[in-house]
Design a protein around this motif. Structure first.
Motif, PDB file in Angstrom:
ATOM      1  N   LEU A  14       5.139   1.250  -2.352  1.00  0.00           N
ATOM      2  CA  LEU A  14       5.548  -0.239  -1.294  1.00  0.00           C
ATOM      3  C   LEU A  14       5.392  -1.875  -1.502  1.00  0.00           C
ATOM      4  O   LEU A  14       3.393  -1.478  -1.760  1.00  0.00           O
ATOM      5  CB  LEU A  14       5.988   0.108  -0.795  1.00  0.00           C
ATOM      6  N   GLY A  15       6.364  -2.233  -2.391  1.00  0.00           N
ATOM      7  CA  GLY A  15       5.712  -3.527  -3.082  1.00  0.00           C
ATOM      8  C   GLY A  15       5.974  -5.030  -1.510  1.00  0.00           C
ATOM      9  O   GLY A  15       6.813  -4.911  -1.382  1.00  0.00           O
ATOM     10  N   LEU A  16       4.979  -5.217  -1.249  1.00  0.00           N
ATOM     11  CA  LEU A  16       5.119  -5.995   0.061  1.00  0.00           C
ATOM     12  C   LEU A  16       4.579  -8.188  -0.513  1.00  0.00           C
ATOM     13  O   LEU A  16       3.486  -8.147  -1.223  1.00  0.00           O
ATOM     14  CB  LEU A  16       3.809  -6.059   0.897  1.00  0.00           C
ATOM     15  N   LEU A  17       5.557  -8.350  -0.223  1.00  0.00           N
ATOM     16  CA  LEU A  17       5.729  -9.827  -0.873  1.00  0.00           C
ATOM     17  C   LEU A  17       5.912 -10.672   0.571  1.00  0.00           C
ATOM     18  O   LEU A  17       6.706 -10.270   0.827  1.00  0.00           O
ATOM     19  CB  LEU A  17       7.241 -10.068  -2.091  1.00  0.00           C
ATOM     20  N   GLY A  18       6.151 -12.175  -0.068  1.00  0.00           N
ATOM     21  CA  GLY A  18       5.726 -12.882   0.804  1.00  0.00           C
ATOM     22  C   GLY A  18       5.269 -14.472   0.028  1.00  0.00           C
ATOM     23  O   GLY A  18       4.278 -14.137  -0.365  1.00  0.00           O
ATOM     24  N   THR A  27      -0.836  -8.027   8.110  1.00  0.00           N
ATOM     25  CA  THR A  27       0.189  -6.261   8.028  1.00  0.00           C
ATOM     26  C   THR A  27      -0.175  -5.377   7.573  1.00  0.00           C
ATOM     27  O   THR A  27      -0.368  -4.442   7.926  1.00  0.00           O
ATOM     28  CB  THR A  27       1.984  -6.841   7.230  1.00  0.00           C
ATOM     29  N   LEU A  28      -1.062  -6.291   6.088  1.00  0.00           N
ATOM     30  CA  LEU A  28      -2.214  -4.912   5.703  1.00  0.00           C
ATOM     31  C   LEU A  28      -3.163  -4.743   6.246  1.00  0.00           C
ATOM     32  O   LEU A  28      -4.077  -3.637   6.473  1.00  0.00           O
ATOM     33  CB  LEU A  28      -2.807  -5.492   3.973  1.00  0.00           C
ATOM     34  N   ALA A  29      -3.448  -5.634   7.388  1.00  0.00           N
ATOM     35  CA  ALA A  29      -4.695  -5.208   7.881  1.00  0.00           C
ATOM     36  C   ALA A  29      -4.658  -4.623   9.215  1.00  0.00           C
ATOM     37  O   ALA A  29      -5.317  -3.586   9.482  1.00  0.00           O
ATOM     38  CB  ALA A  29      -5.482  -6.539   8.363  1.00  0.00           C
ATOM     39  N   ARG A  36      -5.552  -4.676  14.921  1.00  0.00           N
ATOM     40  CA  ARG A  36      -4.478  -4.134  16.067  1.00  0.00           C
ATOM     41  C   ARG A  36      -3.232  -4.981  16.275  1.00  0.00           C
ATOM     42  O   ARG A  36      -3.587  -5.918  16.477  1.00  0.00           O
ATOM     43  CB  ARG A  36      -5.553  -3.652  17.568  1.00  0.00           C
ATOM     44  N   PRO A  37      -2.306  -4.304  16.980  1.00  0.00           N
ATOM     45  CA  PRO A  37      -1.082  -5.001  16.911  1.00  0.00           C
ATOM     46  C   PRO A  37      -1.169  -5.648  18.275  1.00  0.00           C
ATOM     47  O   PRO A  37      -1.538  -4.563  19.089  1.00  0.00           O
ATOM     48  CB  PRO A  37       0.145  -3.716  16.376  1.00  0.00           C
TER      49      PRO A  37
END
Length: 290
Positions: A14-18, A27-29, A36-37
């Motif tokens: 999955l490529g995460l772009l922005g 998001t990656l952390a 923790r969310p």
């Protein structure tokens, strides 16, 4: 982050772009169990990472944008320490360590202090740490930082190998060609909101090849992976690949033929248009899309 919902299957990249500040690193952390969310859950194979931290330690390989390395250790010492922190010991781990050193072209640097390594070498040490325990989930934040074109092509090949072995891979990068070359699916974040999540549709791959010195187009056309060569200028050529071949295959063929490879990028297409459309929205347009 608001109402972010992503799923990743084994064997998928999955490529995460922005744009900067879109929320990619946060998001990656959270995916890696390092943050923790405030709301919601991050699950790995059904296990909540916030409740079962050991699952994150053993099940996730994480390479942040700035790899957290101990400068006072040698490369081998660093990998051995990482293995112990993950509860790994024995001959099998040492064999895996040595295999990664060779695979990532770090064998010569094995006894050197991390403090004296180049940025690209440090990045590869961080990648080796993330891969050491063969995790089912690999989370990579700008893994190509400091890598030359050939090393970047080898990184793409390694990512595909991990996916083919059954790992899920999340790759965040500012380089759209990297995503096009290696990812199965793309998610685009903007202002902390998921604006796009769809498969990458690829047909016959086209690449922009840049050489350090002029090379006759006929030499490129004679390479096994090449179907068509369109010359842009003396050192840049648009290459169409045969079905079943990819960028790493072309990179190897160019280098083995003695040509001075300087860069290799997929030709921009619909992904770039989608990204630019989302990233350049005005605040009013964002409000309408919310």
């Amino acid at each position: 982050m608001r109402e972010l919902n992503l799923t990743l299957a084994r064997g998928q990249v999955l490529g995460l772009l922005g744009v900067n500040g879109a929320g990619k690193s946060t998001t990656l952390a959270m995916m890696a169990g390092a943050q923790r969310p405030d709301r919601g859950r991050v699950r790995l194979q059904g296990t909540d990472l916030a409740e079962e931290y050991q699952c994150a330690r053993g099940g996730v390989g994480w390479l942040p944008e700035r790899a957290p390395l101990w400068p006072e250790l040698t490369v081998v010492e660093h990998l051995d320490a990482t293995a112990r922190l993950r509860g790994l010991r024995g001959a099998a781990v040492r064999k895996r360590r040595d295999s990664l050193l060779e695979r990532l072209q770090l064998t010569r640097e094995a006894r050197r202090l991390v403090a004296v390594l180049s940025q690209g070498q440090r990045q590869r040490v961080g990648l080796a740490c993330a891969l050491l325990h063969e995790p089912p989930l690999l989370v990579l934040d700008e893994p190509g930082n400091g890598l030359d074109p050939l090393q970047a092509a080898q990184l793409r090949e390694l990512i595909r190998e991990r996916a083919d072995a059954g790992s899920g891979v999340v790759l965040s990068t500012h380089l759209l060609p990297e995503v096009t070359a290696v990812c199965d699916r793309v998610a685009i974040l903007h202002e902390g909101v998921l604006r796009h999540d769809a498969p990458l549709h690829s047909g016959q791959e086209r690449l922009l090849l840049t050489l350090a010195q002029p090379v006759d187009a006929a030499r490129l056309a004679a390479l096994a992976p090449v179907v068509k060569v369109e010359t842009q200028d003396a050192c840049r050529h648009r290459i169409t690949l045969r079905d079943g071949t990819d960028a790493p295959t072309l990179a190897r063929a160019v280098v083995e033929a003695g040509m001075p490879l300087a860069g290799l990028q997929p030709v921009a297409g619909e992904l770039e248009h989608a990204f630019m459309h989302i990233a350049t929205r005005t605040p009013a347009e964002e409000a309408d899309a919310a």
